[in-house]
Scaffold this active site. Structure first.
Site, mmCIF file in Angstrom:
data_model
loop_
_atom_site.group_PDB
_atom_site.id
_atom_site.type_symbol
_atom_site.label_atom_id
_atom_site.label_comp_id
_atom_site.label_asym_id
_atom_site.label_seq_id
_atom_site.Cartn_x
_atom_site.Cartn_y
_atom_site.Cartn_z
ATOM 1 N N LYS A 211 43.146 46.889 32.631
ATOM 2 C CA LYS A 211 44.145 47.897 32.971
ATOM 3 C C LYS A 211 45.151 48.112 31.825
ATOM 4 C CE LYS A 211 42.848 48.263 37.390
ATOM 5 N NZ LYS A 211 41.754 47.291 37.526
HETATM 6 C C1 PLP Z 1 40.580 47.414 38.254
HETATM 7 C C2 PLP Z 1 39.517 46.458 37.949
HETATM 8 C C3 PLP Z 1 38.165 46.768 38.155
HETATM 9 C C4 PLP Z 1 37.725 48.073 38.760
HETATM 10 O O1 PLP Z 1 37.957 49.164 37.896
HETATM 11 P P1 PLP Z 1 37.983 50.644 38.481
HETATM 12 O O2 PLP Z 1 38.424 51.501 37.346
HETATM 13 O O3 PLP Z 1 38.972 50.640 39.595
HETATM 14 O O4 PLP Z 1 36.611 50.954 38.944
HETATM 15 C C5 PLP Z 1 37.213 45.837 37.778
HETATM 16 N N1 PLP Z 1 37.567 44.643 37.264
HETATM 17 C C6 PLP Z 1 38.854 44.306 37.065
HETATM 18 C C7 PLP Z 1 39.166 42.969 36.509
HETATM 19 C C8 PLP Z 1 39.875 45.202 37.384
HETATM 20 O O5 PLP Z 1 41.149 44.859 37.178
#
Ligand code: PLP
Length: 501
Positions: A113
């Site tokens: 993120k």
């Molecule tokens: C947010 C997240 C995901 C999922 O990603 P999306 O963009 O919501 O599909 C997968 N793995 C981790 C560690 C995340 O923080």
């Protein structure tokens, strides 16, 4: 370049307005009217450039209303050694001749993120300033664990903003929770919501589209925006690392120019994999997008049958950031699949809202299946993937990445496709040390150890240091203790922002 809404394709907005606003008035998501293209020559040129230059190439093609100079300044501030712990920013590691892992967790909160949330505050505050907005921006976040912390880090003490994060009290890992409740900053607010992520996300979405509540804020000189992956400003920075991965492999001669490869994405809200879809349409020679789900395998079923059905049990898993039944960003893909017919999106999303399900027509389903391959891993399979990857490659992956690894193996076996593949690693294993160690060393190894002893143990097994932002959590005071029912989120906002004073 203009942006339209998936539920109103007549709309024309500049990227700054789309980023400032987050979600369209009628509930649709903003999408660019055309997808810019990069040529083979562009990619070869980028192969010799650093992450910032690659980011500029991609971002400037979408965010045309940001000036060159300012965009460069923003990128420079967002992707540097102050906030990322390696100069490549999103390095690609080679596990064997056909499998590569792109590590997207070298930012301040150790999950992917950060790739977007380190830059979003700059993009947003710039948009606010340039559009003559005089209101304070209130960032409202629903998090399944990682977005919350990454958004708090990104927006802390950013002038002209307040940030409010709601996380489900059943459904984030102990470390994720600690990261959020110890967050410092003058403008940060954090609360736990009783229930799961979908309850929290639904609550936040309903607040965004509540005209009366927005008016109340407006009267007090504030306006909401979103740092969730429904915001275009979250999505567009994620396209960059797919371009970066491809150009890295061109540079290392692991891929020839134009050589097709697959991408595996551990998926929750469908933002990350959607960014890969945009990269593909920009000219990155991605063949299959492999969509990996955990036990909450609604997307796997959807890709198989064309029926999106949320009327099913919700499971808490060891990959909590993927515990999601309503994948918001899917809406953007569907919009492209049905030739941008906004009325079709209004029908599907209306049905989803009213009945909890919708069904694609045959043609859209065929299109979907030509782009995506879906698979899922249950808890045992996730742990096994961590263990096997460690044994085979001496490389440690977190549970989210492990879901991707399991599905990748399944894909190879089922399709016999041997194309080179990049698995995106979405979190550092240190964020989920208990489950990772359990997988590698067995349950006995972690029994009786507290969270921080487990971190130490993982450091010694992996031969690497505990990331500093995690080891320091042990001594940080808890600053945010609020827990509330989903129905009380509006009241919490009123309290946080002191709106009734
Ligand atoms: C947010 C997240 C995901 C999922 O990603 P999306 O963009 O919501 O599909 C997968 N793995 C981790 C560690 C995340 O923080």
């Amino acid at each position: 370049m203009y942006y339209l809404s998936t539920r109103n394709n007549e709309l024309r907005m500049h990227s700054m307005d789309a980023i400032k606003q987050g979600i369209s008035q009628e509930g649709g998501l903003f999408v660019p009217e055309t997808i810019p293209k990069l040529s083979n020559r562009d990619f070869l040129e980028l192969a010799d450039k650093d992450y910032r230059s690659r980011a500029f190439k991609v971002l400037s093609s979408y965010l045309r209303d940001y000036s060159t100079e300012d965009l460069n300044r923003i990128i420079y501030a967002a992707y540097g050694k102050d906030n990322f712990d390696c100069p490549e920013i999103a390095p690609v590691k080679k596990l064997d001749d056909s499998l590569f892992i792109q590590e997207l967790w070298h930012g301040p909160t150790y999950a992917f993120k950060d790739m977007a949330l380190q830059i979003l505050p700059y993009l947003m505050t710039y948009a606010v300033a340039k559009t003559g907005e005089d209101k304070e921006i209130v960032i409202l976040v629903a998090t399944s664990g990682d977005t919350g912390k990454a958004a708090l880090e990104g927006f802390r003490d950013v002038n002209g903003t307040q940030i409010i994060v709601f996380y489900p009290n059943e459904g984030v890992s102990p470390i994720q929770k600690l990261q959020m409740v110890t967050q410092e900053g003058k403008n940060v607010h954090v609360a736990a919501v009783k229930g799961n992520f979908d309850d929290t996300q639904t609550g936040v979405k309903s607040i965004f589209t509540d005209g009366r509540f927005s008016k109340l804020l407006e009267d007090r000189g504030k306006r909401f925006s979103s740092a969730n992956s429904i915001n275009w400003g979250r999505l567009v920075p994620q396209i960059v690392y797919y371009v970066s991965a491809y150009t890295d492999l061109l540079k290392s001669n692991d891929l020839d120019p134009g050589e097709k490869f697959n991408i595996v994405v551990p998926t929750g809200n469908f933002g990350n994999i959607l960014a890969a879809y945009y990269a593909k349409n920009m000219g990155v020679p991605i063949d299959k997008l492999i969509c990996a789900s955990n036990r909450n395998n609604i997307l796997t079923d959807f890709i198989k049958t064309g029926v999106y059905d949320t009327r099913r049990d919700f499971y808490k898993t060891i990959s909590p950031s993927m515990d999601i039944l309503i994948s918001s960003n899917l809406e953007r893909l569907l919009f492209e699949l049905c030739d941008r017919q906004d009325h079709q999106l209004r029908i599907w999303m209306g049905e989803l809202n009213e009945t909890g399900r919708y069904k694609l027509d045959g043609e859209s389903l065929k299109m979907l299946q030509s782009i995506l391959w879906g698979g899922s891993a249950d808890e045992e399979q996730t742990l096994k993937a961590i263990r096997d990857t460690y044994r085979q490659y001496n490389y440690i992956i977190d549970p989210h990445t492990a879901v991707g690894k399991w599905v990748y193996d399944e894909y190879r076996e089922e399709t016999r496709d041997t194309k080179k593949t990049i698995l995106v690693s979405t979190a550092s294993p240190f964020k989920f040390p208990g489950d990772v160690l359990k997988a590698i060393k067995g349950m006995e190894y972690i029994q009786g150890k507290d969270d921080f002893q487990v971190l130490e143990a993982l450091a010694s097994v992996s031969g690497t240091k505990i990331p500093p932002g995690l080891s320091e959590l042990e001594n940080k005071p808890v600053l945010h203790q609020t827990t509330l029912a989903a129905g009380n989120m509006r009241q919490a906002i009123i309290n946080f922002l002191e709106l009734d004073g």
